[in-house]
Design an enzyme around this catalytic site. Structure first.
Site, mmCIF file in Angstrom:
data_model
loop_
_atom_site.group_PDB
_atom_site.id
_atom_site.type_symbol
_atom_site.label_atom_id
_atom_site.label_comp_id
_atom_site.label_asym_id
_atom_site.label_seq_id
_atom_site.Cartn_x
_atom_site.Cartn_y
_atom_site.Cartn_z
ATOM 1 C CG ASN A 23 13.107 18.963 -0.992
ATOM 2 O OD1 ASN A 23 13.986 19.493 -0.319
ATOM 3 N ND2 ASN A 23 13.339 17.924 -1.771
ATOM 4 C CB CYS A 116 25.708 20.179 -6.643
ATOM 5 S SG CYS A 116 24.661 19.091 -5.755
ATOM 6 N NE ARG A 121 20.693 19.947 -7.621
ATOM 7 C CZ ARG A 121 20.204 19.838 -6.386
ATOM 8 N NH1 ARG A 121 21.011 19.621 -5.379
ATOM 9 N NH2 ARG A 121 18.915 19.960 -6.158
ATOM 10 C CG ASP A 311 15.413 13.831 -3.427
ATOM 11 O OD1 ASP A 311 16.430 13.918 -4.133
ATOM 12 O OD2 ASP A 311 14.733 14.829 -3.095
ATOM 13 N NE ARG A 404 21.903 20.369 2.735
ATOM 14 C CZ ARG A 404 21.760 19.830 1.532
ATOM 15 N NH1 ARG A 404 22.648 19.015 1.067
ATOM 16 N NH2 ARG A 404 20.737 20.142 0.769
HETATM 17 C C1 UD1 Z 1 14.535 19.465 -6.183
HETATM 18 C C2 UD1 Z 1 14.740 18.894 -4.803
HETATM 19 C C3 UD1 Z 1 15.749 17.745 -4.854
HETATM 20 C C4 UD1 Z 1 15.316 16.713 -5.873
HETATM 21 C C5 UD1 Z 1 15.051 17.361 -7.223
HETATM 22 C C6 UD1 Z 1 14.486 16.401 -8.260
HETATM 23 C C7 UD1 Z 1 14.463 20.851 -3.392
HETATM 24 C C8 UD1 Z 1 15.090 21.829 -2.485
HETATM 25 N N1 UD1 Z 1 15.273 19.945 -3.947
HETATM 26 O O1 UD1 Z 1 15.784 20.004 -6.605
HETATM 27 O O2 UD1 Z 1 15.780 17.155 -3.544
HETATM 28 O O3 UD1 Z 1 16.344 15.763 -6.013
HETATM 29 O O4 UD1 Z 1 14.105 18.436 -7.076
HETATM 30 O O5 UD1 Z 1 13.284 15.869 -7.809
HETATM 31 O O6 UD1 Z 1 13.267 20.824 -3.581
HETATM 32 N N2 UD1 Z 1 17.739 21.466 -14.424
HETATM 33 C C9 UD1 Z 1 18.189 22.164 -15.520
HETATM 34 N N3 UD1 Z 1 18.085 23.531 -15.492
HETATM 35 C C10 UD1 Z 1 17.529 24.205 -14.438
HETATM 36 C C11 UD1 Z 1 17.091 23.466 -13.334
HETATM 37 C C12 UD1 Z 1 17.197 22.084 -13.350
HETATM 38 O O7 UD1 Z 1 18.685 21.600 -16.477
HETATM 39 O O8 UD1 Z 1 17.463 25.433 -14.483
HETATM 40 C C13 UD1 Z 1 17.850 19.982 -14.431
HETATM 41 C C14 UD1 Z 1 18.674 19.444 -13.253
HETATM 42 O O9 UD1 Z 1 20.046 19.430 -13.560
HETATM 43 C C15 UD1 Z 1 18.097 18.057 -13.098
HETATM 44 C C16 UD1 Z 1 16.613 18.248 -13.485
HETATM 45 O O10 UD1 Z 1 16.556 19.457 -14.219
HETATM 46 O O11 UD1 Z 1 18.679 17.181 -14.017
HETATM 47 C C17 UD1 Z 1 15.690 18.347 -12.290
HETATM 48 O O12 UD1 Z 1 16.182 19.341 -11.391
HETATM 49 P P1 UD1 Z 1 15.215 20.176 -10.459
HETATM 50 O O13 UD1 Z 1 13.834 19.555 -10.500
HETATM 51 O O14 UD1 Z 1 15.313 21.606 -10.776
HETATM 52 O O15 UD1 Z 1 15.830 19.952 -9.040
HETATM 53 P P2 UD1 Z 1 15.814 20.988 -7.829
HETATM 54 O O16 UD1 Z 1 14.563 21.785 -7.875
HETATM 55 O O17 UD1 Z 1 17.111 21.699 -7.781
#
Ligand code: UD1
Length: 460
Positions: A23, A116, A121, A311, A404
């Site tokens: 990540n 997903c 997400r 995670d 992955r």
């Molecule tokens: C990253 C990690 C993933 C981990 C997650 C949370 C990577 C590639 N993946 O995913 O392994 O599980 O952080 O620690 O680094 N959200 C919104 N709007 C957005 C983006 C996110 O509402 O535009 C929400 C998501 O649905 C979730 C929360 O915010 O509930 C956290 O998501 P986010 O921190 O963005 O996860 P990722 O960056 O996708």
């Protein structure tokens, strides 16, 4: 399709070298597109997600070399600003291309990520952040099209607080976009995860002016140009947690080589409360085994950093499934991230879901081997962990999800004494339990470069 066959109930013993953090690597790879020259990144794990992202940056026109954990990216030839659906649906991190493309070339067209396995997400925080930097965004035919009206984006003060807290991905993406913006950007409610800190440090090595990473406000003073940089990625805290829990559920004794102590804070706190004996035998080497004390059930809530990581939720579930008493886990980041529960029950775990986002785990003395299916990366890791502890033979299907995120998992486990091998699954394979297995999930596969050639993108 391959599967793991695991003969369980063998104690894991020995040393395991941790790989570079997936990540942390993913945004660093796209950040390299911001540089005027090549970047060299060491400690890159050889994983499907990394290979897919490599294909993506090559599709954009960058040249990439990858061998022995060192990835060199030269963005000189970038001539596309388009990330097609096929790449986006393989890996959500493809969205990390948007910030750098928008910052450096003033435009980007990136497919919307689909649903997903771990729940909804969205990307609204990413797009809102780009808009706050002056980008104009539109949606057409499943794509987000972004343009910067001026030559550069414009620095501003913005918040990345969403209905579910803050976002690691949006913080990384907006931070990358802001590095080349005109003026100062302040990101409030920024994610504080180590992956954000690592990306900020890499961007700084490229010449970016960033401070405050690791706190909830990040300051970025835009610069006109960035250069390439050389960087070594930190080790993977989720892989470390997975091996630590595997050691505990198998009554083993494992030294995690290369662990980053501050990155493991909340995980180790939970394992310590449970009754693990955790000893730092070197600055970055952590010995994990059971203590003689009673094993305690836990009540754990997953939260953004520095809270307990989502995670590691599924792997912790396995440990608690084998701990006498009632444990509870509340998942606040992805309330639907409980696909592993159904499969763990097949191994004999007693878990119920009293309400959305919360599970109740009633400890059992032992798990028993069964045929199970990985639905996503961390659910798969939990199933491997459970199968290592279970009595008898387990088969884990759909292991491409696991590849992955875990480099050389099979070999690392064999070196620790596990009975694990990879076998092909025939469509008519009756499995251990006599049921025919039909594989329905083909969403995760490695991108085929010849296929990508046919996906002509907009030329920048
Ligand atoms: C990253 C990690 C993933 C981990 C997650 C949370 C990577 C590639 N993946 O995913 O392994 O599980 O952080 O620690 O680094 N959200 C919104 N709007 C957005 C983006 C996110 O509402 O535009 C929400 C998501 O649905 C979730 C929360 O915010 O509930 C956290 O998501 P986010 O921190 O963005 O996860 P990722 O960056 O996708």
């Amino acid at each position: 399709m391959d599967m793991y066959q695991i003969e369980g109930a063998k104690s894991l013993r020995g040393d395991v070298p941790l790989s570079g953090s997936k990540n942390a690597c993913l945004p660093i790879i796209t950040a390299a597109l911001l540089g005027e020259g090549p970047s060299t990144i060491h400690g890159v794990p050889d994983l499907f997600d990394i290979r897919n992202l490599r294909l993506l940056v090559e599709h954009l026109g960058a040249s990439v070399e990858f061998s022995d954990g060192t990835l060199t990216i030269d963005p000189a030839g970038v001539n596309r600003d388009y990330v097609p659906y096929d790449m986006m649906c393989r890996m959500r991190a493809s969205f990390y291309a948007m910030g750098p493309l928008l910052a450096r070339y003033g435009r980007a067209k990136v497919s919307l990520p689909g649903g997903c396995a771990i729940g909804d997400r969205p990307v609204d925080l990413h797009t809102r952040g780009f808009q706050d930097l002056g980008a104009q965004l539109g949606e057409s035919n499943g794509y987000i099209v972004a343009r910067s009206p001026g030559k550069r984006l414009k620095g501003s003060r913005l918040s990345l607080l969403g209905s579910n807290g803050t976002s690691v991905g949006a913080t990384c993406n907006v931070m990358m976009a802001a590095t080349l913006a005109e003026g100062v950007t302040l990101i409030d409610d920024a994610a504080r995860e180590p992956d954000v800190v690592e990306l900020a440090a890499f961007l700084r090595a490229m010449g970016a002016r960033i401070s405050g990473e690791g706190t909830s406000t990040i300051r970025i003073e835009g610069v006109e140009k960035l250069h390439g940089a050389e960087w070594t990625v930190c080790t993977d805290r989720i892989e470390a947690a997975t091996f630590a829990i595997a050691a505990l559920v198998t009554h083993g004794d494992v030294v995690l080589r290369g662990a980053v102590r501050p990155h493991l804070y909340s995980t180790l706190l939970a394992l310590d409360l449970w009754g693990a004996e955790l000893t730092w035998v070197g600055e970055n080497d952590l010995r994990v085994r059971r203590s003689r004390h009673a094993k305690h059930p836990l009540q754990v809530v997953t939260e953004p950093w520095p809270g307990f990581p989502t995670d590691v939720q599924s792997q912790l579930t396995v440990l608690l499934a084998l701990t006498p008493g009632e444990s509870y886990i509340r998942e606040t980041i992805y309330p639907e991230r409980f696909k592993h529960v159904h499969e763990l029950k097949r191994l004999g775990a007693k878990i119920s879901v009293p309400e959305k986002g919360r599970i109740q785990i009633t400890g059992v003395p032992a798990l028993r081997g069964a045929v199970v299916k990985a639905t996503d990366l961390r659910a798969g890791a939990a199933l491997v962990t459970a199968a290592l502890a279970a009595h008898g033979t387990s088969q884990i299907r759909d292991i491409e999800h696991i590849s992955r995120g875990y480099e050389n998992l099979e070999q690392k486990l064999i070196d620790l004494g596990a009975g694990i091998c990879t076998l092909p699954v025939a469509d008519s394979d009756p499995g251990l339990d006599g049921h025919t297995h039909h594989d329905t999930n083909d969403a995760v596969s490695q991108a085929d470069p010849s296929e990508l050639e046919t996906l002509a993108g907009d030329v920048v």
